[in-house]
Enzyme design. Sequence first.
Site, PDB file in Angstrom:
ATOM      1  N   ILE A 104      94.738   2.694-161.883  1.00  0.00           N
ATOM      2  CA  ILE A 104      93.900   3.209-160.802  1.00  0.00           C
ATOM      3  C   ILE A 104      94.369   4.621-160.440  1.00  0.00           C
ATOM      4  O   ILE A 104      95.568   4.869-160.304  1.00  0.00           O
ATOM      5  CB  ILE A 104      93.978   2.293-159.569  1.00  0.00           C
TER       6      ILE A 104
ATOM      7  N   LYS B  35      95.630   7.979-158.885  1.00  0.00           N
ATOM      8  CA  LYS B  35      96.488   8.409-157.783  1.00  0.00           C
ATOM      9  C   LYS B  35      97.299   7.277-157.159  1.00  0.00           C
ATOM     10  O   LYS B  35      97.516   7.228-155.949  1.00  0.00           O
ATOM     11  CB  LYS B  35      95.657   9.117-156.704  1.00  0.00           C
TER      12      LYS B  35
ATOM     13  N   LYS C 190     100.955  13.305-176.566  1.00  0.00           N
ATOM     14  CA  LYS C 190     101.185  12.487-175.381  1.00  0.00           C
ATOM     15  C   LYS C 190     100.760  11.032-175.621  1.00  0.00           C
ATOM     16  O   LYS C 190     100.064  10.425-174.809  1.00  0.00           O
ATOM     17  CB  LYS C 190     100.426  13.055-174.175  1.00  0.00           C
TER      18      LYS C 190
ATOM     19  N   TRP D 280      92.419   6.001-173.891  1.00  0.00           N
ATOM     20  CA  TRP D 280      91.393   5.437-173.010  1.00  0.00           C
ATOM     21  C   TRP D 280      90.325   4.718-173.838  1.00  0.00           C
ATOM     22  O   TRP D 280      89.164   5.099-173.854  1.00  0.00           O
ATOM     23  CB  TRP D 280      90.754   6.528-172.159  1.00  0.00           C
TER      24      TRP D 280
ATOM     25  N   HIS E  46      90.107   5.723-167.094  1.00  0.00           N
ATOM     26  CA  HIS E  46      90.453   4.906-165.928  1.00  0.00           C
ATOM     27  C   HIS E  46      89.522   3.694-165.812  1.00  0.00           C
ATOM     28  O   HIS E  46      88.870   3.474-164.784  1.00  0.00           O
ATOM     29  CB  HIS E  46      90.404   5.739-164.640  1.00  0.00           C
TER      30      HIS E  46
ATOM     31  N   SER F 249      95.143  12.034-151.644  1.00  0.00           N
ATOM     32  CA  SER F 249      95.635  12.583-152.901  1.00  0.00           C
ATOM     33  C   SER F 249      94.471  12.823-153.865  1.00  0.00           C
ATOM     34  O   SER F 249      94.418  13.848-154.543  1.00  0.00           O
ATOM     35  CB  SER F 249      96.651  11.628-153.529  1.00  0.00           C
TER      36      SER F 249
ATOM     37  N   TRP G  41      86.930  13.310-163.017  1.00  0.00           N
ATOM     38  CA  TRP G  41      86.875  12.105-163.843  1.00  0.00           C
ATOM     39  C   TRP G  41      85.426  11.818-164.270  1.00  0.00           C
ATOM     40  O   TRP G  41      84.984  10.677-164.307  1.00  0.00           O
ATOM     41  CB  TRP G  41      87.472  10.903-163.105  1.00  0.00           C
TER      42      TRP G  41
ATOM     43  N   THR H  27     112.155   6.068-159.528  1.00  0.00           N
ATOM     44  CA  THR H  27     112.388   7.028-158.450  1.00  0.00           C
ATOM     45  C   THR H  27     111.355   6.870-157.349  1.00  0.00           C
ATOM     46  O   THR H  27     110.155   6.751-157.619  1.00  0.00           O
ATOM     47  CB  THR H  27     112.328   8.467-158.996  1.00  0.00           C
TER      48      THR H  27
END
Length: 430
Positions: free
Chosen positions: A121, A123, A150, A172, A177, A218, A229, A342
């Site tokens: 999902i 952000k 990547k 994808w 997404h 965000s 997107w 982190t």
Amino acid sequence: MGFTDVVVQSDCEQLLKDIQMRRKTEHRITLRKLVMFFALLTLFGIIYFGYFCSDNRCSFSYNPKPAIYSEWTVMNLLSTNITDFKSAKDTGTGVSYNDMQSENQLRFDMNAHDVMVFLHIQKTGGTSFGRHLVQDLDLQRPCTCQRKRKICYCFRPSRNENWLFSRYSTGWKCGLHADFTELTGCVDSELDKNEGKSIKRRYFYLTLLRDPVSRYLSEYKHVQRGATWRMSRHWCGGHPASLEELPKCYNGTFWTDVTLNSFADCPYNLAANRQTRMLADLSLIGCYNSSYMNQEERNRVMLASAKRNLLSIAFFGLTEFQKLNQYIFEETFNLRFAVTFTQHNTTLSAVYKSLLNAEELEKVKKINALDIELYNFAKHYLFRRFEKLRAKNTNFKERWAHLGQLPSQTAFDWEKEVETEAADNEVNYT
């Protein structure tokens, strides 16, 4: 002919008449029974086809609507006691967390045909978590990563089959997404195509949620800088959402420099309640056809579906609790990360949130009410799962103190720069 013969003949004739009369009576009774049977059968058919049989199963002509669950199924979903939900057998989400913790212990087996599917999902910290999956897991056969593309090849120890379906392992494949509805209808066929054969697999779905206000802001800042997107498919019911169902909120290619009010006022902006929508089975609400049911009922069904699916998947975490996420994941899948996750509490969205006035903040909360309820629901279960796992581990203090510490570290290291699409000064929250 004597008198006796006449009497006998008369008796026989009467007997024949009685038999004929009885046959006629029995025939009428049989006919009545048949009429009643067919009448009841017709009545049953009317009730079944009218109330219980879904359109896509019982229609004899083409129905342009997407395949949607019957009202019976929807009401059954809403009446289910989600807190007592035990299995994912009827949700299409594969192996559930409770299945993995049950006596049968349906544990993830990388040597079999088990596949992790990451529902990313926007952000919510998915970019960082996705990189942890391909870079930092202590595996018998580590993923082989290509810096420029990547992407990583994450194969099973003994053969070249994918055990991970995610942005950084397969790309994808089900759309940019892809949400729950897209993934569950796509993953199996895409893996079959990718591997050139049909295999019966077990799926273990993963996802992350984030505080809805922070996530929304965000995404707003991300769109304001040029992200849209726009390549997302929004596939549901056998076709992508049409422009009539999902009109654009802006003219042109981008929505740069949009104000927060304009961003929030567009009724077709999928940023609002995005987490609930992406976790729900959209076929229950007519996909993106907003006229299928009224908005209040649509929201109620979508939220109930998202909650049920959240408890049905193998793992979910919350962006605000990175260490808990790591511990729960490791204990659930019996895998270890070579780094400690982190926690970033100071982000661009947090700074922007502090600048909002009370009216603006309340507006953001109101249009994300479903996500806020879903997040609180998820937070309750995340802590509950953590407490149960902690209680089971007699060596918890030692494990917790050395979370992410392994004898050896993985060799591959991602480049420090983050791709333009994800740049937002909050790398761990992409």
